[in-house]
Design a protein around this motif. Structure first.
Motif, mmCIF file in Angstrom:
data_model
loop_
_atom_site.group_PDB
_atom_site.id
_atom_site.type_symbol
_atom_site.label_atom_id
_atom_site.label_comp_id
_atom_site.label_asym_id
_atom_site.label_seq_id
_atom_site.Cartn_x
_atom_site.Cartn_y
_atom_site.Cartn_z
ATOM 1 N N GLY A 173 0.807 -1.216 0.000
ATOM 2 C CA GLY A 173 0.000 0.000 0.000
ATOM 3 C C GLY A 173 0.838 1.263 0.000
ATOM 4 O O GLY A 173 0.388 2.310 0.462
ATOM 5 N N LYS A 174 2.048 1.157 -0.519
ATOM 6 C CA LYS A 174 2.977 2.286 -0.544
ATOM 7 C C LYS A 174 3.526 2.454 -1.952
ATOM 8 O O LYS A 174 3.068 1.811 -2.883
ATOM 9 C CB LYS A 174 4.102 2.051 0.466
ATOM 10 N N ARG B 14 2.491 8.197 0.899
ATOM 11 C CA ARG B 14 2.127 9.578 0.593
ATOM 12 C C ARG B 14 0.840 9.942 1.310
ATOM 13 O O ARG B 14 0.036 9.092 1.651
ATOM 14 C CB ARG B 14 1.974 9.765 -0.900
ATOM 15 N N GLY B 15 0.688 11.235 1.564
ATOM 16 C CA GLY B 15 -0.518 11.706 2.228
ATOM 17 C C GLY B 15 -0.373 11.773 3.732
ATOM 18 O O GLY B 15 -1.325 12.062 4.429
ATOM 19 N N THR B 16 0.827 11.493 4.235
ATOM 20 C CA THR B 16 1.066 11.611 5.665
ATOM 21 C C THR B 16 2.076 12.722 5.881
ATOM 22 O O THR B 16 2.946 12.963 5.060
ATOM 23 C CB THR B 16 1.620 10.301 6.269
ATOM 24 N N ALA B 17 1.953 13.401 6.971
ATOM 25 C CA ALA B 17 2.881 14.483 7.292
ATOM 26 C C ALA B 17 4.203 13.914 7.760
ATOM 27 O O ALA B 17 4.236 12.951 8.534
ATOM 28 C CB ALA B 17 2.292 15.379 8.376
ATOM 29 N N VAL B 18 5.282 14.488 7.291
ATOM 30 C CA VAL B 18 6.615 14.108 7.747
ATOM 31 C C VAL B 18 7.157 15.298 8.518
ATOM 32 O O VAL B 18 7.356 16.365 7.962
ATOM 33 C CB VAL B 18 7.542 13.759 6.569
ATOM 34 N N LEU B 19 7.357 15.111 9.798
ATOM 35 C CA LEU B 19 7.853 16.186 10.633
ATOM 36 C C LEU B 19 9.204 15.834 11.199
ATOM 37 O O LEU B 19 9.466 14.680 11.509
ATOM 38 C CB LEU B 19 6.867 16.442 11.792
ATOM 39 N N PRO B 20 10.055 16.845 11.365
ATOM 40 C CA PRO B 20 11.349 16.571 12.015
ATOM 41 C C PRO B 20 11.113 16.065 13.431
ATOM 42 O O PRO B 20 10.088 16.352 14.042
ATOM 43 C CB PRO B 20 12.031 17.940 12.033
ATOM 44 N N PRO B 21 12.087 15.317 13.987
ATOM 45 C CA PRO B 21 11.947 14.826 15.360
ATOM 46 C C PRO B 21 11.634 15.972 16.327
ATOM 47 O O PRO B 21 12.210 17.051 16.224
ATOM 48 C CB PRO B 21 13.309 14.210 15.655
ATOM 49 N N GLY B 22 10.707 15.736 17.231
ATOM 50 C CA GLY B 22 10.362 16.740 18.233
ATOM 51 C C GLY B 22 9.368 17.777 17.754
ATOM 52 O O GLY B 22 9.025 18.705 18.471
ATOM 53 N N GLU B 23 8.855 17.624 16.518
ATOM 54 C CA GLU B 23 7.925 18.611 15.970
ATOM 55 C C GLU B 23 6.524 18.044 15.824
ATOM 56 O O GLU B 23 5.774 18.453 14.956
ATOM 57 C CB GLU B 23 8.440 19.117 14.603
#
Length: 188
Positions: free
Chosen positions: A14-15, A175-184
């Motif tokens: 599913g990716k 895709r479609g998911t937020a990628v945030l830096p660690p701690g964010e």
């Protein structure tokens, strides 16, 4: 693993395979402009930071027996996004097709567009001219500074889609998911 095998696994999960630009962004780990995934020093404080060839390729392998070839995930520190093995170990397929642009004088200059057409990657007159080529990134345990310094995030290489070797793999993206830096993450 050939490109179609990587595509099939990603679809099953599913990716998808990352684009070249997505892969490079992830490999940089928040260090835009740095030479390597960990910074500009090839071996900070003498520490090897990725599974790459140690010595002069191909005749001098300074790695101890048992440490040659691929290494288990997590054998080296992660990058700034917590991703392991974005440099060295195995090359990684991307979803983009490889195109080299010919400059005046016959010199080949790489370009980094989003290429989605297999036909655009064909190289008439070259061996295997009928086989599309995809961009692979990250280098492998066989890359050495004297031979193949392609374990830098900016480096790229074209590979025939039917190629399968022990030092060519892939990773998937969702895709479609937020990628945030660690701690964010969320704050409550």
């Amino acid at each position: 693993m050939a490109a179609e095998d990587a595509d099939a696994y990603a679809a099953w999960a599913g990716k998808e395979l990352p684009t070249e630009a997505e892969w490079e962004f992830a490999a940089r780990g928040g260090r835009a402009g740095a030479v390597f995934t960990w910074g500009d020093d090839p071996a900070p404080k003498g520490r090897v930071m990725a599974n790459t060839w140690q010595g002069e390729f191909p005749w001098q392998n300074l790695k101890p027996p048992g440490k040659r070839g691929t290494s288990p995930v997590g054998s080296f520190p992660p990058n700034g996004y917590g991703l392991y093995d974005m440099a060295g170990n195995v090359w990684e397929w991307t979803s983009d097709y490889f195109v080299a642009q010919r400059a005046a004088g016959g010199c080949c200059l790489p370009r980094n567009p989003r290429v989605t057409s297999p036909e655009d990657s064909l190289v008439p007159g070259q061996p295997g001219a009928h086989i599309p080529r995809r961009v692979i990134k990250g280098g492998s345990h066989l890359c050495a500074p004297n031979y193949c310094l392609r374990y830098r995030p900016a480096a790229r290489q074209g590979e025939a889609v039917d190629t399968s070797t022990a030092h060519l793999g892939f990773r998937c993206v969702l895709r479609g998911t937020a990628v945030l830096p660690p701690g964010e993450g969320e704050r409550g």
